[in-house]
Design an enzyme around this catalytic site. Structure first.
Site, mmCIF file in Angstrom:
data_model
loop_
_atom_site.group_PDB
_atom_site.id
_atom_site.type_symbol
_atom_site.label_atom_id
_atom_site.label_comp_id
_atom_site.label_asym_id
_atom_site.label_seq_id
_atom_site.Cartn_x
_atom_site.Cartn_y
_atom_site.Cartn_z
ATOM 1 N N GLY A 251 35.724 26.918 23.247
ATOM 2 C CA GLY A 251 35.039 27.940 24.187
ATOM 3 C C GLY A 251 35.945 28.802 25.445
ATOM 4 O O GLY A 251 35.589 29.472 26.061
ATOM 5 N N ASP A 252 36.792 27.417 26.329
ATOM 6 C CA ASP A 252 37.378 27.576 27.095
ATOM 7 C C ASP A 252 38.308 26.899 27.287
ATOM 8 O O ASP A 252 39.061 26.269 26.208
ATOM 9 C CB ASP A 252 36.455 26.908 28.717
ATOM 10 C CG ASP A 252 36.810 27.757 29.671
ATOM 11 O OD1 ASP A 252 37.819 27.838 30.171
ATOM 12 O OD2 ASP A 252 35.721 27.604 30.801
#
Length: 477
Positions: A251-252
């Protein structure tokens, strides 16, 4: 569309194989003297200390007791703690020197869903507080400090942080302390993390901080694409770090290099340097395939990244900083990159991120210079690049060459407060990156010193450039 994708994938493998060959001897030079495996004359199994692999029994004490026992072998060649098949629920535990933590292919170490099983420790001195909240922070699931000769490995066993509950606490603003990582090693040397799958980290996945001689290889990192701040691999104020042959879907940022936060990072003054990154495949909707910063106040230099495949992602290559950071990012070489369905290929942002408190020095401006990006191909790219420096602090010697992007935007580049050079860039780069390579610019060539002139460092490589253009033409058919 299916034919285009298959042509892209087939030619991409061929292209990357060719243009990586010339750099293969350089990419691992920082860790050439390190061994990824070490024979341990003593070995125990976690079940010998009462652990139960049913996914329900809490095994924190068993891990702690086993490691305490193995400490007696530290001066006798070290020891191995083996985790057999099963689901081993545990809170945070700490490693020792001269230890191998080895997981069976069917072993899963599971992080407890109760925050009380994750101890609270002091903030990092280069951050001055928890990254998310003032005060302390939760210790990582697997932790170590002031260690040497540590190996965390397995036959692709799994470490699962069960991060969903932590993500809920984050979104609901009910955290009391900064979330924990899956693995964090501090002030340690000769570290190897290999042949494992990391899943659902509460926060960052692998965080070597104040470390040297670190290898991370053949790991898979997985988290939902909407999971908050689940960075993949984050070398932080560390030197001689080699990251290779990894797959990250999270997610990052897939891989991000850091070195401390504002006045705390400036004061602590421990840079990240000699970082080698190669053969990485990444997918992230919330970050970049490779990023630097935004916490870079201790300085970041001598970074070499190549053989990157970035798909279905927000950013491809990103440098993040802000007034107040101080420090520097220099001598960065990123090459042999493929992108597919990436919103923005290259992003340099001089006004990114928050500050730890109001005591930072607003006049502490970062120095961003000697950044080379070359041999990049991209299909289904939204924007080629947004490159923004800081007023009174132009970012300099930004060199981009042999870049071919199939871009959707009618305005592919947006540049301000930067200076640099470009050659063989499609679509044509912004005017701040002068295309006259006869100038006496100096661009970083990825070695230990600067190239003697722009002609040498961003000289068009015909074979690579022909392949890049051919790839784009075939995909468009």
């Amino acid at each position: 569309m299916g034919r285009s994708a298959s042509v892209f994938q087939a030619l991409l493998v061929f292209l990357i194989t060719i243009i990586e060959t010339q750099w293969s001897s350089v990419s691992g030079m920082y860790c050439a003297d390190m061994a990824s495996t070490v024979y341990r004359p003593h070995s125990v199994t976690i079940t010998e200390f009462g652990a139960v692999g049913d996914g329900v029994t809490l095994n924190t004490k068993a891990f702690q007791n086993a490691i305490f026992y193995l400490n007696s072998f530290a001066d006798k060649g070290g020891a191995q703690l083996f985790v057999p098949a099963g689901r081993w629920l545990t809170g945070g535990f700490s490693l020792i020197s001269h230890l191998t933590l080895s997981l069976d292919k069917d072993a899963v170490i599971i992080g407890s869903p109760h925050s009380s099983d994750w101890p609270v420790i002091d903030p990092l001195p280069s951050y001055g507080r928890g990254r998310e909240l003032p005060g302390g922070r939760h210790q990582s699931l697997i932790f170590g400090s002031h260690l040497t000769d540590v190996i965390i490995t397995g036959a692709n066993g799994t470490i699962d942080g069960q991060g969903a509950i932590w993500w809920d606490w984050f979104h609901n603003n009910t955290l009391n302390y900064t979330r924990p990582h899956l693995v964090e090693l501090m002030y340690s040397t000769n570290v190897v993390i290999s042949n494992l799958t990391f899943k659902n980290s509460p926060f960052w996945n692998i965080h070597p901080v104040y470390c040297s001689q670190v290898i991370v290889e053949h790991v898979t990192i997985l988290a939902p694409l909407n999971s908050p701040n689940t960075d993949g691999i984050n070398p932080d104020s560390s030197t001689n770090v080699c990251i290779s042959h990894c797959y990250v879907r999270n997610g990052d940022d897939v891989i991000v290099i850091k070195s401390g936060w504002d006045e705390y990072g400036i004061s602590f003054a421990q840079p990240s340097s000699n970082i080698s990154i190669s053969n990485i495949t990444g997918e992230t909707r919330g970050g970049a395939g490779i990023a630097i910063g935004s916490e870079m106040s201790g300085g970041i230099s001598e970074v070499r990244a190549e053989g990157l495949r970035i798909v279905n992602s927000l950013h491809g290559i990103r440098i993040k900083t802000a007034p107040g950071r101080g420090g520097y990012v220099r001598n960065v070489y990123i090459a042999n990159v493929s992108m597919h369905n990436v919103s923005m290929a290259i992003r340099i942002n001089g006004n990114y991120g928050e500050h730890p408190d109001n005591n930072y020095d607003r006049n502490a401006l970062p120095i961003i210079s000697n950044i080379t990006i070359q041999n990049v191909v991209g299909v289904d790219v939204g924007v080629a690049g947004i490159l923004e420096g800081i007023e009174g602090d132009n970012f300099s010697s930004i060199c981009i060459s042999n870049v071919s992007l199939s871009v959707q935007s009618r305005h592919p580049w947006n540049c301000s407060l930067i200076q640099g050079y470009s050659n063989s860039v499609t679509p044509e780069s912004c005017e701040q990156l002068r295309t006259d390579c006869e100038e006496t610019s100096i661009c970083y060539d990825g070695g230990s010193s600067l190239a003697v002139g722009s002609r040498a460092s961003i000289h068009n490589k015909p074979s690579a450039n022909i392949l890049l253009n051919s790839l784009l033409q075939l995909v468009s058919l």
